[in-house]
Design an enzyme around this catalytic site. Structure first.
Site, PDB file in Angstrom:
ATOM      1  N   GLU A 104       0.828  -1.210   0.000  1.00 50.19           N
ATOM      2  CA  GLU A 104       0.000   0.000   0.000  1.00 50.19           C
ATOM      3  C   GLU A 104       0.864   1.262   0.000  1.00 50.19           C
ATOM      4  OE1 GLU A 104      -3.000  -0.423  -0.598  1.00 50.19           O
ATOM      5  OE2 GLU A 104      -3.746  -2.237   0.400  1.00 50.19           O
TER       6      GLU A 104
ATOM      7  N   HIS B  34      -6.801  -3.568   9.852  1.00 47.71           N
ATOM      8  CA  HIS B  34      -7.956  -4.416   9.560  1.00 47.71           C
ATOM      9  C   HIS B  34      -8.826  -4.475  10.815  1.00 47.71           C
ATOM     10  CE1 HIS B  34      -5.687  -6.624   6.078  1.00 47.71           C
ATOM     11  NE2 HIS B  34      -5.849  -5.328   5.868  1.00 47.71           N
TER      12      HIS B  34
ATOM     13  N   GLU C 275     -18.155  10.882  22.739  1.00 48.68           N
ATOM     14  CA  GLU C 275     -16.990  11.711  22.435  1.00 48.68           C
ATOM     15  C   GLU C 275     -16.506  11.589  20.991  1.00 48.68           C
ATOM     16  OE1 GLU C 275     -14.210  11.981  25.633  1.00 48.68           O
ATOM     17  OE2 GLU C 275     -15.844  12.421  27.009  1.00 48.68           O
TER      18      GLU C 275
ATOM     19  N   HIS D 197     -12.700  -4.252   4.052  1.00 47.69           N
ATOM     20  CA  HIS D 197     -11.239  -4.332   4.160  1.00 47.69           C
ATOM     21  C   HIS D 197     -10.709  -3.738   5.469  1.00 47.69           C
ATOM     22  CE1 HIS D 197      -7.131  -3.843   1.909  1.00 47.69           C
ATOM     23  NE2 HIS D 197      -6.957  -4.004   3.191  1.00 47.69           N
TER      24      HIS D 197
END
Ligand code: 13P
Ligand code: ZN
Length: 274
Positions: free
Chosen positions: A117, A143, A171, A212
């Site tokens: 990536e 993941h 929050e 994903h």
């Protein structure tokens, strides 16, 4: 003194291990990159390899990051092993003067390459650096199981995900008032997912990758890890709540969200409110 004694390396390794301990990094799942400050590059120079490895084209260009250095997890490396063997699991890479190629300057001692990536991380560093006046330093992909679960049952829109996450814990709107972007399912690891994620990261600090995981950015490890943690925890509450099978009797109203934003001095994305 060695590379691993540098404070920045210790903090990078700790962040990888924190993610492993959360259960977000089965096998080689997930990746982390950090854009070094010039002073950190100087500190690191004595420990870089004598011979840089060859330049590798990335298939994307980020000319505003020409000449920068990054720490990155290696492709196929397990977050679980980073703390034991950082020299094999991690690398330092240098970007060329065009901003379209990298070369490894340290790490990956048994061979390999930065995360698959890396084009996505690099392009998103480029976009987020431009959007934040250079403040963004960390890009983190994990993941996260509950966020992934949500992507099977909620419409894949920025609005639906942002609202569901904001309303799952009080929050959340304070931590990510801009909401989250949603990228539809795509093949991981190439220029296409890099460009689709960039489109979202022009506006958002975090992008959900359908089926994903989650992709987040921030100025340092604490804030970036905290953003991942907060979004995933909110998703967990959403999944737990739905899993009861009981009808929802009450939630945080849109005016409640506005009141939180006012109290904490943050600006919520108004078009996501009713
Ligand atoms: P890498 O091992 O190449 O980093 O890939 C893991 C991953 O999560 C891809 O999206
Ligand atoms: Zn992944």
């Amino acid at each position: 003194m060695s590379m691993l004694d540098l404070d920045i390396m210790k903090r990078f390794i700790r962040t990888c291990n924190d993610g492993w301990l959360q259960g977000w990094h089965e096998r080689n799942g997930g990746n982390l990159t950090y854009r070094l400050f010039p002073a950190e590059v100087e500190e690191m120079k004595p420990f870089l390899d004598a011979e840089p490895r060859p330049w590798v084209p990335m298939g994307v260009t980020g000319s505003n990051l020409a000449g920068e250095f990054f720490i990155a997890t290696g492709s196929g490396k397990f977050f679980r092993n980073v703390i034991l063997d950082p020299e094999d699991s991690l690398c330092v890479v240098e970007i060329n003067e065009k901003g379209d190629s990298y070369r490894v300057r340290w790490g990956l001692v048994h061979g390999g390459r930065p995360t698959s990536e890396f084009p996505t991380h690099f392009m998103n560093h480029s976009v987020r650096a431009a959007a934040t006046g250079g403040a963004t330093r960390v890009i983190y992909h994990a993941h996260t199981p509950n966020v992934i679960a949500m992507t099977y049952v909620l419409p894949l829109t920025d609005r639906d995900f942002s609202r569901a996450l904001w309303k799952s814990a009080t929050e959340c709107p304070v931590v990510f008032p801009g909401g989250v972007g949603v990228v539809p399912w795509m093949v991981p690891g190439g220029a296409d997912i890099a460009l689709a994620t960039c489109e979202k990261m022009k506006e958002f600090e975090a992008a959900v990758w359908a089926q994903h995981g989650l992709f987040v950015s921030g100025p340092d490890f604490d804030i970036t890890f905290g953003l991942m943690h907060t979004i995933e925890k909110s998703a967990q509450i959403w999944v737990l709540q739905k899993s009861t099978g009981l009808p929802e009797l009450q939630t945080i109203t849109d005016d409640g969200l506005r009141a939180i934003a006012k109290e904490f001095g943050v600006t919520l994305r108004e078009e996501f409110l009713g």
